[in-house]
Design an enzyme around this catalytic site. Structure first.
Site, mmCIF file in Angstrom:
data_model
loop_
_atom_site.group_PDB
_atom_site.id
_atom_site.type_symbol
_atom_site.label_atom_id
_atom_site.label_comp_id
_atom_site.label_asym_id
_atom_site.label_seq_id
_atom_site.Cartn_x
_atom_site.Cartn_y
_atom_site.Cartn_z
ATOM 1 N N HIS A 63 -17.082 34.282 8.536
ATOM 2 C CA HIS A 63 -16.815 33.350 7.425
ATOM 3 C C HIS A 63 -15.878 32.228 7.896
ATOM 4 C CE1 HIS A 63 -17.388 37.122 4.739
ATOM 5 N NE2 HIS A 63 -18.445 36.364 4.551
ATOM 6 N N ARG B 90 -27.172 33.834 9.996
ATOM 7 C CA ARG B 90 -26.813 34.569 11.215
ATOM 8 C C ARG B 90 -28.059 34.888 12.012
ATOM 9 N NH1 ARG B 90 -23.494 38.559 7.467
ATOM 10 N NH2 ARG B 90 -25.190 37.803 6.154
ATOM 11 N N SER C 23 -19.716 41.594 6.333
ATOM 12 C CA SER C 23 -18.651 42.355 5.670
ATOM 13 C C SER C 23 -19.106 43.792 5.427
ATOM 14 C CB SER C 23 -18.264 41.706 4.330
ATOM 15 O OG SER C 23 -17.731 40.434 4.546
ATOM 16 N N LYS D 207 -22.775 42.768 -5.892
ATOM 17 C CA LYS D 207 -22.389 43.873 -4.997
ATOM 18 C C LYS D 207 -21.103 44.498 -5.530
ATOM 19 C CE LYS D 207 -23.831 41.193 -0.966
ATOM 20 N NZ LYS D 207 -23.298 40.407 0.153
HETATM 21 P P1 ADP Z 1 -22.829 37.036 -0.361
HETATM 22 O O1 ADP Z 1 -22.324 38.252 -1.060
HETATM 23 O O2 ADP Z 1 -23.030 35.860 -1.267
HETATM 24 O O3 ADP Z 1 -23.954 37.258 0.605
HETATM 25 P P2 ADP Z 1 -20.933 36.997 1.800
HETATM 26 O O4 ADP Z 1 -19.477 36.968 1.563
HETATM 27 O O5 ADP Z 1 -21.516 38.231 2.370
HETATM 28 O O6 ADP Z 1 -21.583 36.577 0.446
HETATM 29 O O7 ADP Z 1 -21.361 35.761 2.685
HETATM 30 C C1 ADP Z 1 -21.233 34.462 2.197
HETATM 31 C C2 ADP Z 1 -22.004 33.544 3.093
HETATM 32 O O8 ADP Z 1 -21.450 33.607 4.385
HETATM 33 C C3 ADP Z 1 -23.484 33.886 3.237
HETATM 34 O O9 ADP Z 1 -24.219 32.687 3.340
HETATM 35 C C4 ADP Z 1 -23.552 34.633 4.533
HETATM 36 O O10 ADP Z 1 -24.805 34.437 5.170
HETATM 37 C C5 ADP Z 1 -22.449 33.925 5.311
HETATM 38 N N1 ADP Z 1 -21.893 34.804 6.337
HETATM 39 C C6 ADP Z 1 -21.428 36.041 6.212
HETATM 40 N N2 ADP Z 1 -21.033 36.541 7.402
HETATM 41 C C7 ADP Z 1 -21.276 35.564 8.301
HETATM 42 C C8 ADP Z 1 -21.148 35.453 9.724
HETATM 43 N N3 ADP Z 1 -20.721 36.449 10.476
HETATM 44 N N4 ADP Z 1 -21.486 34.289 10.283
HETATM 45 C C9 ADP Z 1 -21.965 33.273 9.525
HETATM 46 N N5 ADP Z 1 -22.153 33.309 8.218
HETATM 47 C C10 ADP Z 1 -21.812 34.446 7.608
#
Ligand code: ADP
Length: 160
Positions: free
Chosen positions: A18, A91, A129, A42
């Site tokens: 992130h 990703r 995450s 979630k």
């Molecule tokens: P959501 O619950 O909306 O999927 P996340 O917090 O899991 O939210 O992720 C928010 C955004 O950040 C999403 O677009 C996800 O693809 C991106 N993201 C999460 N982890 C990574 C990472 N390691 N590298 C790049 N983008 C990421």
């Protein structure tokens, strides 16, 4: 012209993936709002306040961003802030289908909203995450995935 973007997500908790995306977005846009979903579909390990606090701490050095909570549809939050660009991360190919569906749904709901996809450094292209929490709960050392203080909070939370 002042260009702003919103980077929405659940950030449960914030990872180096992130943070990589936030830094890239902050380079491209004049201002970025990192929008933390209050009621993510979630079930989250951390409360929305905790997720916001961790993001604030982790992004202290970045001047042109702001962390905010949002509830409900992201397009309504975008309209309220008069911003029409959403940032999402890609990703792996596996992210693509879900992200495309979401981007096209948002566009159908509001034609003026564009979704811009950014790719993280390949060092973080496998990091999520969800996997992070799973690894931490099994006792893995997660210090290369999240800032030190986040790793500590994860350990504390998972120990309860
Ligand atoms: P959501 O619950 O909306 O999927 P996340 O917090 O899991 O939210 O992720 C928010 C955004 O950040 C999403 O677009 C996800 O693809 C991106 N993201 C999460 N982890 C990574 C990472 N390691 N590298 C790049 N983008 C990421």
């Amino acid at each position: 012209m002042n260009r702003s973007a919103i980077y929405p997500g659940s950030f449960d908790p914030v990872t180096y993936g992130h943070l990589d995306l936030i830094k890239r977005a902050a380079h491209i846009f004049d201002h970025v709002i990192v929008a933390v979903a209050l009621n993510s579909s979630k079930k989250t390990l951390f409360t929305s306040e905790e997720r916001v606090e961790m993001l604030k701490e982790a992004t202290k050095g970045i001047k042109n961003i702001r962390i905010e909570l949002f509830d409900g549809l992201i397009i309504n939050f975008a309209r309220k802030n008069e911003i029409n660009v959403l940032i999402r991360g890609l990703r792996m190919i596996s992210d693509f289908e879900y992200e495309l569906q979401m981007a096209l749904t948002n566009r159908r709901l509001d034609e003026s909203i564009e979704t811009a996809f950014l790719m993280p450094s390949e060092r973080y292209s496998f990091l999520s995450s969800t996997l992070l929490k799973e690894a931490a709960s099994l006792g893995a050392d997660v210090s290369s995935f999240v800032p030190e203080f986040v790793a500590r909070k994860l350990m504390e939370r998972l120990a309860c």
